[in-house]
Design a protein around this motif. Structure first.
Motif, PDB file in Angstrom:
ATOM      1  N   GLN A 133       5.073  -0.345   7.639  1.00 29.61           N
ATOM      2  CA  GLN A 133       4.952  -0.218   6.190  1.00 29.61           C
ATOM      3  C   GLN A 133       3.874  -1.162   5.660  1.00 29.61           C
ATOM      4  O   GLN A 133       3.896  -2.355   5.954  1.00 29.61           O
ATOM      5  N   LEU A 134       2.967  -0.600   4.866  1.00 28.05           N
ATOM      6  CA  LEU A 134       1.918  -1.394   4.225  1.00 28.05           C
ATOM      7  C   LEU A 134       1.848  -1.006   2.761  1.00 28.05           C
ATOM      8  O   LEU A 134       1.715   0.172   2.423  1.00 28.05           O
ATOM      9  N   SER A 135       1.952  -1.998   1.877  1.00 24.96           N
ATOM     10  CA  SER A 135       1.818  -1.746   0.445  1.00 24.96           C
ATOM     11  C   SER A 135       0.880  -2.784  -0.153  1.00 24.96           C
ATOM     12  O   SER A 135       1.006  -3.976   0.120  1.00 24.96           O
ATOM     13  N   VAL A 136      -0.058  -2.303  -0.973  1.00 26.57           N
ATOM     14  CA  VAL A 136      -1.051  -3.167  -1.607  1.00 26.57           C
ATOM     15  C   VAL A 136      -1.083  -2.831  -3.094  1.00 26.57           C
ATOM     16  O   VAL A 136      -1.404  -1.705  -3.471  1.00 26.57           O
ATOM     17  N   PHE A 137      -0.732  -3.811  -3.942  1.00 27.49           N
ATOM     18  CA  PHE A 137      -0.721  -3.631  -5.394  1.00 27.49           C
ATOM     19  C   PHE A 137      -1.722  -4.598  -6.032  1.00 27.49           C
ATOM     20  O   PHE A 137      -1.766  -5.773  -5.687  1.00 27.49           O
ATOM     21  N   HIS A 138      -2.509  -4.110  -6.973  1.00 28.00           N
ATOM     22  CA  HIS A 138      -3.379  -4.954  -7.797  1.00 28.00           C
ATOM     23  C   HIS A 138      -4.286  -5.856  -6.951  1.00 28.00           C
ATOM     24  O   HIS A 138      -4.374  -7.064  -7.195  1.00 28.00           O
ATOM     25  N   SER A 139      -4.960  -5.284  -5.985  1.00 31.66           N
ATOM     26  CA  SER A 139      -5.968  -6.030  -5.233  1.00 31.66           C
ATOM     27  C   SER A 139      -7.319  -5.726  -5.866  1.00 31.66           C
ATOM     28  O   SER A 139      -7.828  -4.606  -5.737  1.00 31.66           O
ATOM     29  N   PRO A 140      -7.930  -6.682  -6.569  1.00 29.91           N
ATOM     30  CA  PRO A 140      -9.057  -6.374  -7.451  1.00 29.91           C
ATOM     31  C   PRO A 140     -10.343  -5.953  -6.768  1.00 29.91           C
ATOM     32  O   PRO A 140     -11.154  -5.239  -7.364  1.00 29.91           O
ATOM     33  N   ASN A 141     -10.567  -6.373  -5.529  1.00 25.42           N
ATOM     34  CA  ASN A 141     -11.862  -6.106  -4.894  1.00 25.42           C
ATOM     35  C   ASN A 141     -11.782  -5.197  -3.676  1.00 25.42           C
ATOM     36  O   ASN A 141     -12.738  -5.097  -2.912  1.00 25.42           O
ATOM     37  N   LEU A 142     -10.646  -4.533  -3.509  1.00 24.20           N
ATOM     38  CA  LEU A 142     -10.534  -3.567  -2.414  1.00 24.20           C
ATOM     39  C   LEU A 142     -11.278  -2.292  -2.803  1.00 24.20           C
ATOM     40  O   LEU A 142     -10.971  -1.674  -3.822  1.00 24.20           O
ATOM     41  N   VAL A 143     -12.266  -1.895  -1.997  1.00 25.64           N
ATOM     42  CA  VAL A 143     -13.124  -0.750  -2.333  1.00 25.64           C
ATOM     43  C   VAL A 143     -12.808   0.455  -1.463  1.00 25.64           C
ATOM     44  O   VAL A 143     -12.659   1.574  -1.961  1.00 25.64           O
ATOM     45  N   ASN A 144     -12.702   0.252  -0.183  1.00 29.73           N
ATOM     46  CA  ASN A 144     -12.428   1.350   0.755  1.00 29.73           C
ATOM     47  C   ASN A 144     -11.291   0.948   1.693  1.00 29.73           C
ATOM     48  O   ASN A 144     -11.176  -0.219   2.083  1.00 29.73           O
ATOM     49  N   LEU A 145     -10.482   1.918   2.051  1.00 30.78           N
ATOM     50  CA  LEU A 145      -9.384   1.675   2.984  1.00 30.78           C
ATOM     51  C   LEU A 145      -9.394   2.757   4.046  1.00 30.78           C
ATOM     52  O   LEU A 145      -9.413   3.946   3.731  1.00 30.78           O
ATOM     53  N   ARG A 146      -9.399   2.326   5.301  1.00 29.87           N
ATOM     54  CA  ARG A 146      -9.398   3.256   6.424  1.00 29.87           C
ATOM     55  C   ARG A 146      -8.158   3.020   7.277  1.00 29.87           C
ATOM     56  O   ARG A 146      -7.866   1.904   7.679  1.00 29.87           O
ATOM     57  N   VAL A 147      -7.431   4.092   7.535  1.00 29.03           N
ATOM     58  CA  VAL A 147      -6.282   4.059   8.435  1.00 29.03           C
ATOM     59  C   VAL A 147      -6.598   5.039   9.547  1.00 29.03           C
ATOM     60  O   VAL A 147      -6.524   6.256   9.364  1.00 29.03           O
ATOM     61  N   VAL A 148      -6.967   4.505  10.695  1.00 32.52           N
ATOM     62  CA  VAL A 148      -7.427   5.360  11.793  1.00 32.52           C
ATOM     63  C   VAL A 148      -6.604   5.084  13.039  1.00 32.52           C
ATOM     64  O   VAL A 148      -5.575   4.406  12.987  1.00 32.52           O
ATOM     65  N   ARG A 149      -7.047   5.588  14.138  1.00 35.23           N
ATOM     66  CA  ARG A 149      -6.269   5.626  15.367  1.00 35.23           C
ATOM     67  C   ARG A 149      -5.580   4.319  15.763  1.00 35.23           C
ATOM     68  O   ARG A 149      -4.419   4.342  16.177  1.00 35.23           O
ATOM     69  N   PRO A 150      -6.218   3.139  15.634  1.00 36.20           N
ATOM     70  CA  PRO A 150      -5.525   1.921  16.084  1.00 36.20           C
ATOM     71  C   PRO A 150      -4.213   1.653  15.360  1.00 36.20           C
ATOM     72  O   PRO A 150      -3.383   0.890  15.842  1.00 36.20           O
TER      73      PRO A 150
END
Length: 478
Positions: free
Chosen positions: A221-238
Motif C-alpha cells: 500500500q502506497l498513499s501520497v497526499f499533498h506532496s507539492p513538487n511531485l510531477v510524475n509517478l511511475r509504477v512499473v515492474r519492480p
C-alpha cells in the motif's frame, strides 16, 4: 487511580468507607497487557501514579510493537494559540517522540506513525525518527504532517531526505539502494520489511518514490497526499507487490504511469492528469475525482481505463459531472458491481446518463448517487439540446423525462442517495429507481446537515416514499 469502595461497620460511626486499589493488586503481566491497549500518550500518563507504574510504563514504551504518536486533540488546540504557545506545544510533542524512541529497546516494530503539524524546520528530528523506524524493520510507516482541518498551509512541507536512501538530490534516474556503498545497511534492510507507506504533507520527489517501489519487495500500500513538487509517478515492474495506490491533491502532478503491475485498487483525487495504464490484470477498483474543465470527462476517463474496463468491479467517478451525449455508446462494464457518480437530479440529461450506465453495467449490484441540483434555466437548455422544440412544447417535461429514460435492471439491489433533501425531484428519482431496479432491496438515504425543519421535511418525504415504493424495499436514513 480510583479503586473500589468497601463498606464496613465500626463502633465510631455507622459506616466507614475504605478505598481499596484493586488495579494495583493485579499481576505485572496483566497490567502490561492493559497498558499496551492504551494510546501511547495515555499509557505514559500512568507513570505518575507510583514507582511501580513508572516502571511498568517504561517497560511498555520500550517494548511496544506499535508506536502511534497521534496528537489530534493537541493539533486542534494549536489553531487558536499565538506563535510562542504554539511553538512550545510543538516542541513538547517532538521531545515526547524523542523520549520514546530513545527508550525503545525491542528489536522490531510493526507500525510507526507520526501525526502532528510539523514542517521542514524539524527535519533533523524527523530524519532520526525515520532512521529509527527503518532500523527496527518497520512494516507500516506513516508520516502525517497535516494541519488539523487546514489544507492550504503556508509553511514549508517536510522534504523527505534523498540522502537517507542513497540518492543524489535532483537525479534524473532512480538509484537502486543496494548499489550505493554509503547507504546504511540497517536502512537497506529496513526497506525490505515495509508493507504500508503513507505520506501526508511530505514533499516526496519522484525518484524517492521510485526508490521505495524498487527496493521494498513486500510494499502493498502506497498513499501520497499533498506532496507539492511531485510531477510524475511511475509504477512499473519492480513494484510487482504493490496492490493499493492512493494519490490525492498533489497539485504539481502531471502524469501517472502504471505498467506490468499487480495493482488491485487505484484512487486519484486532484487536477486533470495523464493516466497511462498497461497490463494491469488484477485492477478491479478505480476511483477518479478530477478537477477537470473539459466537457468530455467521461470519454477521457474511459479512454485512460480502456485496458481494464471489462474487469472493473468498482468504479467511482466523483467531483465531476458526467456530461451526457445523446449518441455516445458506453463500453460494456461486464463485471461492474459498484458504481458511484454525481447525478444532476433536476436534469433530464442526468437521468438519461444514468440509464446509459444501467445498460452498460448489467451486473451492477450497488449504486451510489451524489445528488446535485441545477437551476431551472439549465434544465431548459439541456432539454432543448436533446429534444426538438415540438417535443418540448407539446409534452410535460417530467413525463417525457421518465418515458425517454425507461429501462429495467435485474441485479441492482442497493441504492444510496447522498444529499437527499426530500424535494420533488428527489422523490421522483426514488420512484424511478424503484421501478427500474426490479429486484431492489434497500435504499440508503444520506441527507444534508440536520436541523428541526430538515427533520420534519425528511419525515414527510420518507412517509411519501413508503407509500409509493414497494413494501419489499428497506429504507435506511443516515
Amino acid at each position: 487511580m480510583q479503586g473500589d469502595y468497601i463498606l464496613r461497620k465500626s463502633n465510631k460511626s455507622k459506616y466507614d468507607y475504605h478505598l481499596a486499589d484493586r488495579i494495583s493488586e493485579l499481576a505485572d503481566e496483566v497490567l502490561v497487557s492493559i497498558l499496551t491497549l492504551l494510546p501511547l500518550n495515555e499509557a505514559a500518563t500512568t507513570s505518575i501514579l507510583s514507582k511501580r507504574w513508572r516502571y511498568l510504563c517504561q517497560y511498555v514504551l520500550a517494548s511496544t510493537m506499535t508506536l502511534k504518536f497521534d496528537a489530534e486533540k493537541t493539533s486542534c488546540s494549536l489553531i487558536d494559540l499565538n506563535r510562542e504557545e504554539r511553538e512550545k506545544k510543538i516542541c513538547r510533542y517532538v521531545a515526547w517522540v524523542n523520549s520514546v524512541v530513545e527508550q525503545h529497546t525491542w528489536p522490531n516494530i510493526e507500525q510507526f506513525r507520526i501525526a502532528f503539524d510539523l514542517d521542514n524546520s524539524f527535519s533533523s528530528s524527523i530524519n532520526k525518527w525515520i532512521q529509527f523506524a527503518l532500523k527496527k524493520r518497520v512494516q507500516i510507516l506513516e508520516l502525517d504532517f497535516s494541519e488539523n482541518g487546514i489544507h492550504h498551509r503556508q509553511k514549508s512541507c517536510y522534504n523527505f531526505p534523498h540522502e537517507l536512501l542513497g540518492l543524489n538530490r535532483g537525479s534524473t534516474s532512480t538509484a537502486v539502494c543496494c548499489e550505493i556503498p554509503s547507504l546504511n545497511p540497517c536502512v537497506y534492510l529496513g526497506l525490505k520489511s515495509i508493507r504500508v507507506l503513507h505520506f501526508n504533507f511530505v514533499d516526496v520527489a519522484e525518484e524517492v518514490l521510485e526508490c521505495f517501489l524498487s527496493n521494498c519487495p513486500v510494499l502493498e500500500q502506497l498513499s501520497v497526499f499533498h506532496s507539492p513538487n511531485l510531477v510524475n509517478l511511475r509504477v512499473v515492474r519492480p513494484s510487482i507487490a504493490l496492490k493499493y495506490l492512493v494519490i490525492r491533491q498533489c497539485n504539481s502532478l502531471e502524469s501517472i504511469e502504471i505498467c506490468d503491475a499487480n495493482l488491485v485498487s487505484l484512487s486519484y483525487v486532484g487536477n486533470e492528469i495523464s493516466l497511462l495504464l498497461r497490463n494491469v490484470p488484477l485492477l478491479v477498483e478505480v476511483s477518479i475525482s478530477e478537477d477537470c474543465i473539459c466537457n468530455n470527462f467521461i470519454e477521457v476517463a474511459f479512454t485512460q481505463l480502456s485496458c481494464c474496463l471489462s474487469q472493473l468491479e468498482i468504479l467511482k467517478l466523483t467531483d465531476q459531472i458526467v456530461p451526457y451525449k445523446r449518441d455516445h455508446i458506453f463500453p460494456i462494464l461486464a463485471n461492474l458491481k459498484h458504481l458511484e457518480i454525481i447525478f444532476e437530479e433536476d436534469n433530464v440529461c442526468g437521468l438519461l446518463q444514468l440509464t446509459s450506465f444501467f445498460r452498460a453495467s448489467p451486473c451492477l449490484h450497488r449504486l451510489v448517487l451524489y445528488l446535485q441540483k441545477i437551476s431551472l434555466n439549465e434544465v431548459d437548455i439541456c432539454f432543448r439540446n436533446e429534444y426538438s422544440e415540438m417535443d418540448y412544447t407539446k409534452s410535460m417535461r417530467r413525463k417525457i423525462k421518465y418515458k425517454k429514460a425507461k429501462c429495467s435492471h435485474n441485479y441492482l439491489k442497493i441504492v444510496e442517495l447522498v444529499g437527499y433533501d426530500g424535494h420533488t425531484s428527489d422523490f421522483e428519482l426514488v420512484k424511478y429507481l424503484a421501478k427500474t431496479a426490479v429486484k431492489l432491496e434497500k435504499i440508503v438515504i444520506k441527507g444534508e446537515e440536520e436541523g428541526p425543519w430538515r427533520k420534519m421535511a425528511r419525515d414527510v418525504a420518507m412517509h411519501r416514499l413508503k407509500e409509493k415504493v414497494p413494501s419489499t424495499v428497506e429504507f435506511v436514513y443516515r
